[in-house]
Design an enzyme around this catalytic site. Structure first.
Site, short mmCIF file in Angstrom:
data_model
loop_
_atom_site.label_atom_id
_atom_site.label_comp_id
_atom_site.label_asym_id
_atom_site.label_seq_id
_atom_site.Cartn_x
_atom_site.Cartn_y
_atom_site.Cartn_z
CB SER A 72 -32.00 42.01 46.74
OG SER A 72 -31.75 42.68 47.93
CG HIS B 283 -37.09 42.15 49.23
ND1 HIS B 283 -37.31 42.79 48.04
CD2 HIS B 283 -35.81 42.45 49.58
CE1 HIS B 283 -36.22 43.44 47.68
NE2 HIS B 283 -35.31 43.25 48.59
CD GLU C 27 -40.62 43.34 45.98
OE1 GLU C 27 -41.09 43.31 44.84
OE2 GLU C 27 -39.40 43.30 46.22
CG ASN D 152 -34.47 45.41 43.55
OD1 ASN D 152 -34.36 46.63 43.61
ND2 ASN D 152 -34.19 44.62 44.56
N1 NAD Z 1 -28.81 46.82 51.24
C1 NAD Z 1 -30.00 46.90 50.67
O1 NAD Z 1 -30.41 47.96 50.14
C2 NAD Z 1 -30.92 45.69 50.71
C3 NAD Z 1 -32.29 45.88 50.48
C4 NAD Z 1 -33.15 44.77 50.55
C5 NAD Z 1 -32.62 43.51 50.82
N2 NAD Z 1 -31.28 43.35 51.02
C6 NAD Z 1 -30.78 42.00 51.33
O2 NAD Z 1 -30.57 41.88 52.72
C7 NAD Z 1 -29.50 40.97 52.97
C8 NAD Z 1 -28.45 41.66 53.83
O3 NAD Z 1 -27.99 42.81 53.18
P1 NAD Z 1 -27.26 44.00 53.98
O4 NAD Z 1 -27.25 45.16 53.05
O5 NAD Z 1 -27.84 44.13 55.35
O6 NAD Z 1 -25.77 43.39 54.08
P2 NAD Z 1 -24.63 43.75 55.15
O7 NAD Z 1 -23.35 43.41 54.48
O8 NAD Z 1 -24.83 45.12 55.71
O9 NAD Z 1 -24.90 42.70 56.35
C9 NAD Z 1 -24.77 41.32 56.23
C10 NAD Z 1 -24.43 40.76 57.61
O10 NAD Z 1 -24.50 39.33 57.52
C11 NAD Z 1 -23.50 38.82 58.40
N3 NAD Z 1 -23.23 37.43 58.05
C12 NAD Z 1 -22.50 36.93 57.03
N4 NAD Z 1 -22.48 35.58 57.09
C13 NAD Z 1 -23.22 35.22 58.17
C14 NAD Z 1 -23.55 33.97 58.76
N5 NAD Z 1 -23.13 32.83 58.25
N6 NAD Z 1 -24.32 33.98 59.87
C15 NAD Z 1 -24.74 35.15 60.41
N7 NAD Z 1 -24.45 36.36 59.89
C16 NAD Z 1 -23.69 36.40 58.79
C17 NAD Z 1 -22.31 39.76 58.18
O11 NAD Z 1 -21.39 39.65 59.27
C18 NAD Z 1 -23.02 41.10 58.10
O12 NAD Z 1 -23.09 41.71 59.38
C19 NAD Z 1 -29.00 40.52 51.60
O13 NAD Z 1 -29.62 39.31 51.26
C20 NAD Z 1 -29.46 41.64 50.68
O14 NAD Z 1 -29.67 41.22 49.35
C21 NAD Z 1 -30.42 44.42 50.99
#
Ligand code: NAD
Length: 291
Positions: A119, A140, A152, A190
């Site tokens: 993000s 994204h 995005e 964002n």
């Molecule tokens: N939550 C939102 O609204 C949103 C929206 C757009 C983008 N994002 C982006 O998406 C990404 C994930 O966010 P999320 O909300 O799904 O987080 P989340 O915490 O729900 O999931 C992250 C996952 O990554 C796993 N993980 C951590 N280290 C790892 C590794 N080395 N290898 C493999 N897996 C690993 C964790 O075990 C977890 O299951 C981030 O970069 C975030 O910025 C989030």
């Protein structure tokens, strides 16, 4: 470039949504996570969400079954080596993402396109530490992935035209709409949304309005489907604060300073829906404003 197999790193809320929409669109999906529990939870969530879509008549039963059959999970990152496209959707921490790319790159085909769902982290900086900055970009998705129409697509400084076109074709096949963004802090959505949420928190902090009146004002006065504080709780207040800090540090303009009240909520561990308390308290039948 023909993309058939998509590797997804991270099976959290974004990774499972991305796997869901990719499999439904006909791609073969390889989903990996360091946590076996996260992989199982992802499959359970995808199954539940697909069942709901079947129930609403949006997806045929045969398509649900075919989509589920296209998703394979693995705890071994190198299994993703043969993917045509990799989407990294692991925890939003630069050291985590960098370590994933370092471990994965020796196993990748030379043609594999590498992307991140980050993000806020600089695509150009992530790309510069890989062997393929021209085949690296931001992919994204918005949360929840199966519902939100926008993706995005963010070019790093070195991203080539073919890579961008291949990712655009994937977005088209998903039936979603791409917005092309240059790689500057927080990209488009964002960059605009977070300062509005931060300003809503300042409005609360300065006593201009209560939680209820601020949210009603934007819903009824600007036709927003959710109020800004309700939306902040949905996104996660820690995420909102992290993105404000990226804007503040990256653009060096005081207009992006995070509201002290937002920092206070995060320090309290009141992060929104995921911790049951944020600008609203979700522990009862109906959400109750906390101020
Ligand atoms: N939550 C939102 O609204 C949103 C929206 C757009 C983008 N994002 C982006 O998406 C990404 C994930 O966010 P999320 O909300 O799904 O987080 P989340 O915490 O729900 O999931 C992250 C996952 O990554 C796993 N993980 C951590 N280290 C790892 C590794 N080395 N290898 C493999 N897996 C690993 C964790 O075990 C977890 O299951 C981030 O970069 C975030 O910025 C989030």
């Amino acid at each position: 470039m023909d993309i058939q197999t998509i590797g997804i790193v991270g099976a959290g809320q974004m990774g499972n949504g991305i796997a869901h929409v990719m499999a439904l669109a006909g791609y073969d999906v390889l989903l990996t996570d360091v946590s076996a529990d996260a992989l199982q939870a992802a499959i359970d969530t995808i199954t539940g969400n697909l069942d709901r879509q079947v129930g609403r008549g949006k997806v045929a039963e045969a398509d649900r079954d075919a989509a589920l059959a296209r998703i394979k999970t693995t705890q071994t990152l190198s299994d993703l080596g043969q993917s045509d496209l990799v989407i990294e959707a692991a925890t939003e921490r630069e050291t985590v993402k960098q370590a994933i790319f370092e471990d994965l790159i020796p196993h990748l085909k030379p043609t594999t396109i590498l992307t991140s769902n980050t993000s806020s982290i600089s695509i150009t900086r992530l790309a510069s530490r890989t062997d393929r900055p021209e085949k690296f970009m931001g992919f994204h998705f918005m949360n929840p992935v199966p519902v939100m129409q926008l993706v995005e697509l963010i070019r790093g400084i070195a991203t080539d035209k073919e890579t961008f076109a291949a990712c655009q074709a994937v977005v088209d096949k998903l039936g979603k709409t791409a917005a092309s963004a240059e790689d500057f802090p927080a990209f488009i959505v964002n960059r605009i949304l977070m300062p509005m949420i931060n300003e809503a928190v300042y409005t609360l902090y300065e006593g201009v309005g209560s939680v209820k009146s601020i949210d009603s004002s934007l819903k009824l006065g600007a036709n927003h489907p959710m109020g800004p504080l309700e939306l902040a709780d949905f996104i996660g207040l820690d995420t909102c604060l992290a993105i404000m800090n990226v804007l503040h540090d990256g653009l060096a303009d005081t207009k992006y300073r995070p509201c002290p009240l937002l920092t206070k909520y995060v320090e309290a561990g009141w992060l929104g829906r995921k911790t049951q308390r944020g600008f609203y308290d979700y522990r009862g039948e109906v959400p109750v404003p906390t101020r």
